[in-house]
Structures are given as C-alpha cells and as structure tokens.
Enzyme design. Structure first.
Site, short mmCIF file in Angstrom:
data_model
loop_
_atom_site.label_atom_id
_atom_site.label_comp_id
_atom_site.label_asym_id
_atom_site.label_seq_id
_atom_site.Cartn_x
_atom_site.Cartn_y
_atom_site.Cartn_z
N THR A 29 0.86 -1.18 0.00
CA THR A 29 0.00 0.00 0.00
C THR A 29 0.90 1.23 0.00
OG1 THR A 29 -0.16 0.13 2.42
CG2 THR A 29 -1.83 -1.19 1.29
N CYS A 30 0.46 2.28 -0.65
CA CYS A 30 1.33 3.44 -0.83
C CYS A 30 1.55 4.22 0.46
CB CYS A 30 0.77 4.36 -1.90
SG CYS A 30 -0.90 4.97 -1.56
N VAL A 31 0.70 4.01 1.47
CA VAL A 31 0.86 4.74 2.73
C VAL A 31 1.38 3.84 3.85
CG1 VAL A 31 -0.80 6.59 2.25
CG2 VAL A 31 -1.60 4.41 3.19
#
Length: 239
Positions: A29-31
């Site tokens: 996930t990008c976060v």
C-alpha cells in the site's frame, strides 16, 4: 513513509498498530510505513512487540494464514527479496518464489545508505533505524525526499507538533497509521517527490474540475475607456 516512535509511548499499542498498517496486503500500500525511527534503548522491545502482534494477526506461520497476502508478481517478488541482501534480519526474511510469498520481515541496525532505506519498500519488509533524539529523527526525515505519509507515536503533544512543524509530507497521522486516508474531510495526496495535488471530499471536485475564468462587461461608459485606445498621430520627423 517514516515512522517515529517516542520511547515514552505505549509500545504494545504502537507496535500493534504499526504491524497492522505495515503488513496489510503484504506491505503493498502506498501509505504503509517504510521504516521505523526509534531510540536504541527500545529497539529490542519494538522488535519483540512487533513479532507478538504479527503472531496474533497471522499465527506462527503467516504462510498458512488466509489473511496474509502475496506479492503482486514475480518481478516485484525478486525486487523485494533483493532488498534483504546484507541486512540483519531480526524476524522473517524467508520467501517462496513459487507462490510469491515473503514472510513478514523486520530488519535492525540498518545502514541508512542501503537500498532498503533509499526507496519505497512496497512489501512486507520493515527496517528499524536508531536515532537518539527527536531532532535527529527530524533531520533524518528532512534530508530525504518528501514522503506521502508520515507517522509519529508519542504521548507528548509537543513532540507531535514539532514533528509536524519541522517536516513536510503529504499527510500525517499521530498515534496510528494509514487511517488519515479514510477521513473524507481531510485532503489526501503528496507533496514534491511524493506527488502534487490532493483529493477526497470537496478537494476531489476542486482537483478534477477546471475553474474557468469568465468576465462579462457592459457596453457602457465607452467614453471613460478612450485612454486605452491608440490614436492615429503622425510620426515625428527626424531632427
């Protein structure tokens, strides 16, 4: 996405939340938190409490868990496994290319110049790097590209406010991870190297709409506008 853990924080809660945010979808996930910054005096505790949480979530063998994901493709599997080369593995570190499984992995005493600290991990690998003060953590963060997300765990509001004031990131969550993207009243997006612009709620309309400038003037008061029009005048003769 850096994650600073204050040594005065409740480590049981902090590590459970970090483990959840980092290893959901196998870290893809990008976060997701990319690395942890903490005081050397609590590094071993952080490792043990992360391990405890991982076993709570996925059992003794995450490979057998129905809730633990796999890496998206073989190329990405090889890339993430390559980040482990030369690292001190405190937990996990194994993989299965056939099923693209990479075990939840924790690294300690990480060299800040190593590849795992120079790029987005986007996988189930969590490096821990020791810093001896909040100021050192802030300096480390600001010397690198601006992250999409920044996380800080501390019971002290002054620590949280200082981290926010002296760093730059797309978003910040204090005392939790990832969840700022679920609040639709908060704009979500990056800054600088992590991307420009944001969306969510009203910001989505502003970002994906064109604000067209329109001006309608009356056909009145032409006399007062004479000064803006050129007048035909003879060219002055050369002297």
């Amino acid at each position: 996405n850096p994650h600073y853990v204050d040594k005065d924080r409740d480590l049981d809660i902090a590590c459970r939340r970090i483990a959840w945010g980092k290893f959901m979808n196998s870290g893809q996930t990008c976060v997701a938190p990319d690395y942890i910054l903490c005081d050397p005096s609590i590094q071993s505790q952080v490792v043990e409490k992360l391990k405890k949480s991982l076993k709570e979530f996925y059992g003794e063998d995450a490979k057998k868990s129905r809730d633990y994901g796999r890496i998206i493709n073989s190329r990405h599997f090889q890339r993430v496994m390559g980040l482990l080369e030369g690292q001190k593995v405190a937990y996990g570190g194994t993989g299965d290319a056939t099923t693209r499984y990479i075990a939840p992995t924790i690294l300690t005493d990480v060299d800040p110049e190593s590849p795992v600290m120079q790029e987005e991990v986007f996988g189930p690998v969590l490096p821990i790097m020791c810093v001896r003060s909040l100021e050192e953590a802030i300096q480390f963060i600001t010397q690198r590209e601006k992250p999409l997300a920044l996380y800080v765990f501390s019971p002290n509001d002054k620590v949280i406010k200082k981290m926010i004031a002296e760093t730059s990131s797309g978003g910040v969550t204090a005392n939790d991870v990832v969840v700022h993207i679920s609040v639709h009243s908060l704009p979500y997006g990056g800054v600088g190297d992590s991307g420009m612009g944001s969306y969510h709620g009203r910001k989505s309309f502003e970002t994906f709409s064109h604000r067209r400038s329109c001006l309608v003037r009356p056909l009145l008061n032409e006399e007062t506008l004479k000064a803006r029009y050129p007048r035909a005048r003879p060219i002055c003769p050369d002297t």
